[in-house]
Design an enzyme around this catalytic site. Structure first.
Site, PDB file in Angstrom:
ATOM      1  N   GLY A 237       0.714  -1.346   0.066  1.00 42.18           N
ATOM      2  CA  GLY A 237       0.048   0.081  -0.217  1.00 42.18           C
ATOM      3  C   GLY A 237       0.717   1.321  -0.115  1.00 42.18           C
ATOM      4  O   GLY A 237       0.296   2.267  -0.046  1.00 42.18           O
ATOM      5  N   ARG A 275       3.251  -1.732  -5.790  1.00 39.98           N
ATOM      6  CA  ARG A 275       3.506  -0.586  -6.614  1.00 39.98           C
ATOM      7  C   ARG A 275       4.877   0.182  -6.400  1.00 39.98           C
ATOM      8  O   ARG A 275       5.507   0.765  -7.171  1.00 39.98           O
ATOM      9  CB  ARG A 275       2.126   0.424  -6.011  1.00 39.98           C
ATOM     10  CG  ARG A 275       2.014   1.689  -6.896  1.00 39.98           C
ATOM     11  CD  ARG A 275       0.955   2.597  -6.251  1.00 39.98           C
ATOM     12  NE  ARG A 275      -0.128   2.034  -5.881  1.00 39.98           N
ATOM     13  CZ  ARG A 275      -1.256   2.091  -6.740  1.00 39.98           C
ATOM     14  NH1 ARG A 275      -1.448   2.544  -7.729  1.00 39.98           N
ATOM     15  NH2 ARG A 275      -2.273   1.341  -6.218  1.00 39.98           N
ATOM     16  N   ARG A 311      -6.400   2.503 -15.400  1.00 39.65           N
ATOM     17  CA  ARG A 311      -6.431   3.297 -14.203  1.00 39.65           C
ATOM     18  C   ARG A 311      -7.080   4.657 -14.573  1.00 39.65           C
ATOM     19  O   ARG A 311      -8.146   5.099 -13.421  1.00 39.65           O
ATOM     20  CB  ARG A 311      -5.048   3.401 -13.678  1.00 39.65           C
ATOM     21  CG  ARG A 311      -4.316   2.221 -13.425  1.00 39.65           C
ATOM     22  CD  ARG A 311      -3.051   2.395 -12.612  1.00 39.65           C
ATOM     23  NE  ARG A 311      -3.153   2.467 -11.327  1.00 39.65           N
ATOM     24  CZ  ARG A 311      -3.294   3.717 -10.599  1.00 39.65           C
ATOM     25  NH1 ARG A 311      -2.695   4.696 -11.234  1.00 39.65           N
ATOM     26  NH2 ARG A 311      -3.675   3.815  -9.349  1.00 39.65           N
ATOM     27  N   CYS A 342     -14.155   2.317 -28.013  1.00 39.35           N
ATOM     28  CA  CYS A 342     -15.360   3.238 -28.447  1.00 39.35           C
ATOM     29  C   CYS A 342     -16.025   3.390 -26.858  1.00 39.35           C
ATOM     30  O   CYS A 342     -17.061   2.761 -26.523  1.00 39.35           O
ATOM     31  CB  CYS A 342     -16.322   2.357 -29.213  1.00 39.35           C
ATOM     32  SG  CYS A 342     -15.553   2.462 -30.902  1.00 39.35           S
TER      33      CYS A 342
HETATM   34  N1  LLP Z   1      -1.091  -7.020  -0.047  1.00 34.43           N
HETATM   35  C1  LLP Z   1      -2.411  -7.094  -0.419  1.00 34.43           C
HETATM   36  C2  LLP Z   1      -3.265  -8.068   0.469  1.00 34.43           C
HETATM   37  C3  LLP Z   1      -3.201  -6.285  -1.343  1.00 34.43           C
HETATM   38  O1  LLP Z   1      -4.493  -6.364  -1.422  1.00 34.43           O
HETATM   39  C4  LLP Z   1      -2.523  -5.656  -2.264  1.00 34.43           C
HETATM   40  C5  LLP Z   1      -3.115  -4.938  -3.197  1.00 34.43           C
HETATM   41  C6  LLP Z   1      -1.046  -5.550  -2.059  1.00 34.43           C
HETATM   42  C7  LLP Z   1      -0.595  -6.122  -0.951  1.00 34.43           C
HETATM   43  C8  LLP Z   1      -0.143  -4.673  -2.775  1.00 34.43           C
HETATM   44  O2  LLP Z   1      -0.360  -3.145  -2.662  1.00 34.43           O
HETATM   45  P1  LLP Z   1       0.419  -2.038  -3.127  1.00 34.43           P
HETATM   46  O3  LLP Z   1       1.450  -2.061  -2.402  1.00 34.43           O
HETATM   47  O4  LLP Z   1       0.552  -2.495  -4.838  1.00 34.43           O
HETATM   48  O5  LLP Z   1      -0.469  -0.886  -3.113  1.00 34.43           O
HETATM   49  N2  LLP Z   1      -5.623  -1.938  -9.287  1.00 34.43           N
HETATM   50  C9  LLP Z   1      -5.243  -0.745  -8.482  1.00 34.43           C
HETATM   51  C10 LLP Z   1      -4.792  -1.176  -7.154  1.00 34.43           C
HETATM   52  C11 LLP Z   1      -5.195  -2.544  -6.612  1.00 34.43           C
HETATM   53  C12 LLP Z   1      -4.553  -3.029  -5.209  1.00 34.43           C
HETATM   54  C13 LLP Z   1      -4.881  -4.309  -4.626  1.00 34.43           C
HETATM   55  N3  LLP Z   1      -4.404  -4.828  -3.517  1.00 34.43           N
HETATM   56  C14 LLP Z   1      -4.528   0.369  -8.741  1.00 34.43           C
HETATM   57  O6  LLP Z   1      -4.348   0.332 -10.044  1.00 34.43           O
HETATM   58  O7  LLP Z   1      -4.418   1.431  -8.336  1.00 34.43           O
END
Ligand code: LLP
Length: 428
Positions: A237, A275, A311, A342
């Site tokens: 996150g 991310r 996104r 489209c």
């Molecule tokens: N751990 C769990 C349990 C998660 O649900 C997620 C992301 C992560 C780790 C990794 O999170 P990060 O470090 O990447 O923030 N498609 C969306 C993001 C969805 C994230 C879902 N879970 C976007 O494009 O912003």
């Protein structure tokens, strides 16, 4: 990851224009140096706690990227059997794999047990019961932790908050102690720890800390009831700066605040960044097909769209867009940068001040290494772009551009629509 040299945009030592002339457009581009830099930075920041960094495969699951991270010693956070297969195909160590997700099927849990992954992050009681049954059937014991929904405010887009009461993820803080006591008694499950993920793209450190604090106080309650907790998984996150005025999460400061809690609890720290590691290491490069001057607006219509990067359409996400040929003028024109799909949601930018652009020129859409390619589709029967990895002065295609044959491959006609069959022929 991108810099202008002599008026041209480069990724490390390679001109984007050269890649475009060899590979065509659009394409996803990744910088190996930047990716490793991000990984090393977060690892170093938390090194005092010697955490297991389980890279979140969902952010970018390209096999070369997984192999690169595996060779750096990374573990993996997965959410499906498909992601597990990718990790294995990339040479990742199953002993460093953690399986999360609210809807793991029996088949997926079976594969996880067979492959002897490190642990399953449970999200509900019926899932715990199923895991126990399957493990017993396989005469195995599976390590498990429980995902706690911390119910903390995370200040991010509502579609990517995960740690609020109304979200489907994890179990409530209140119900956790009784539930854990029941899970710990299930046969063939070794209960080891707690898991929390407050949400994604969170720039506010306090939200992360609040998530950890929730776990810490819960560990206190559990220990007083005789339940031992050995691992503390703080999820992912950590947000990055998409906008000019945003600031990427300061992981050193995050570590400074979080590590003392982990130490006090005497737990092994696990983290699941996605991310943070890949977003800023990627760009989507696209070519302007037309400049269209409408009554109210100007449009740069490009050869990529929401089918390749959803996104902006899905979350109104902001991504910087820069021309590959450097412009020296300060002049800016408000434009929409849109794709060929489209749908009115098919845009990369709206009312964005852009330097004067011309038909045929290349644009780079920045910070698209995470949740870019993995969320792409074939809508409008458009092939997916290739993925290209730059390493110094070399670049390699690490995933080929889809062909039209790829797109039609799985489809077949029912007998009554096959050639030479009469069936319903003549009725339409
Ligand atoms: N751990 C769990 C349990 C998660 O649900 C997620 C992301 C992560 C780790 C990794 O999170 P990060 O470090 O990447 O923030 N498609 C969306 C993001 C969805 C994230 C879902 N879970 C976007 O494009 O912003």
């Amino acid at each position: 990851m991108l810099k202008y040299k002599d008026g041209e945009l480069f990724c490390e030592g390679v001109a984007l224009r050269d890649i475009a002339s060899e590979a065509g457009t659009p394409f996803y581009l990744y910088s190996l140096a930047r990716l490793l830099e991000n990984f090393h930075r977060i690892r170093k920041a938390f090194s005092k706690a010697n955490p297991l960094i389980a890279y979140s495969v969902k952010a970018n699951s390209n096999l070369s990227i997984l192999r690169l991270l595996a060779r750096e010693g990374s573990g993996f956070d997965i959410v499906s059997a498909g992601e597990l297969r990718r990790v294995l195909a990339a040479g990742g160590d199953p002993q460093k794999v953690i399986f999360a997700g609210v809807g793991k099927t029996a088949e997926e849990l079976r594969l996880a047990i067979q492959q002897k992954i490190l642990m399953v992050n449970l999200e509900s009681e019926p899932e715990a019961q199923l895991l126990s049954e399957i493990a017993r059937g396989q005469k195995a014991v599976m390590r498990a932790s429980l995902r706690i929904n911390p119910d903390v405010e995370a200040h991010t887009h509502e579609y990517i908050t995960t740690g609020k009461k109304e979200n489907k993820f994890g179990v409530s803080y209140k119900s956790a102690p009784a539930l854990i006591a029941r899970i710990a008694r299930l046969p063939n499950i070794e209960f080891v720890g707690l898991h929390v993920h407050v949400g994604s793209q969170i720039l506010d450190l306090t939200a992360h800390i609040n998530g950890v604090k929730r776990l810490v106080s819960l560990i206190g309650v559990l220990r007083s009831e005789g339940i031992e907790i050995r691992t503390l998984n703080i999820g992912g996150g950590y947000g990055i700066a998409y906008g000019e005025r945003e600031k990427t999460m300061n992981v050193e400061r995050a570590a400074e605040k979080i590590i003392p809690f982990v130490r006090k609890m005497g737990c092994r720290l696990i983290m699941e960044p996605g991310r943070y590691i890949v977003a800023s290491a990627g760009a989507l490069v696209t070519r302007i097909t037309y400049i269209k001057v409408g009554d109210l607006k100007q449009f740069a219509i490009v050869d990529s769209g929401m089918n390749h990067l959803i996104r902006p359409a899905l979350y109104k996400a902001y991504h910087r867009i820069i021309p590959v040929r450097e412009t020296r003028t300060r002049k800016r024109i408000e434009m929409d940068v849109v794709g060929p799909i489209c749908e009115s949601a098919d845009f990369f930018a709206k009312d964005r001040p852009m330097p004067p652009l011309t038909q045929g020129e290349l644009l780079a859409i920045l910070d698209t290494g995470a949740y870019g390619y993995v969320m792409s589709s074939n809508y409008n029967t458009q092939p997916r772009p290739p993925e290209i990895l730059v390493n110094g002065t070399a670049f390699h295609i690490i995933n080929k551009r889809e062909t039209y044959d790829n797109l039609l491959k799985g489809e077949q006609f029912p007998p009554y629509l096959q050639h030479g069959e009469k069936g319903i022929k003549g009725r339409i």
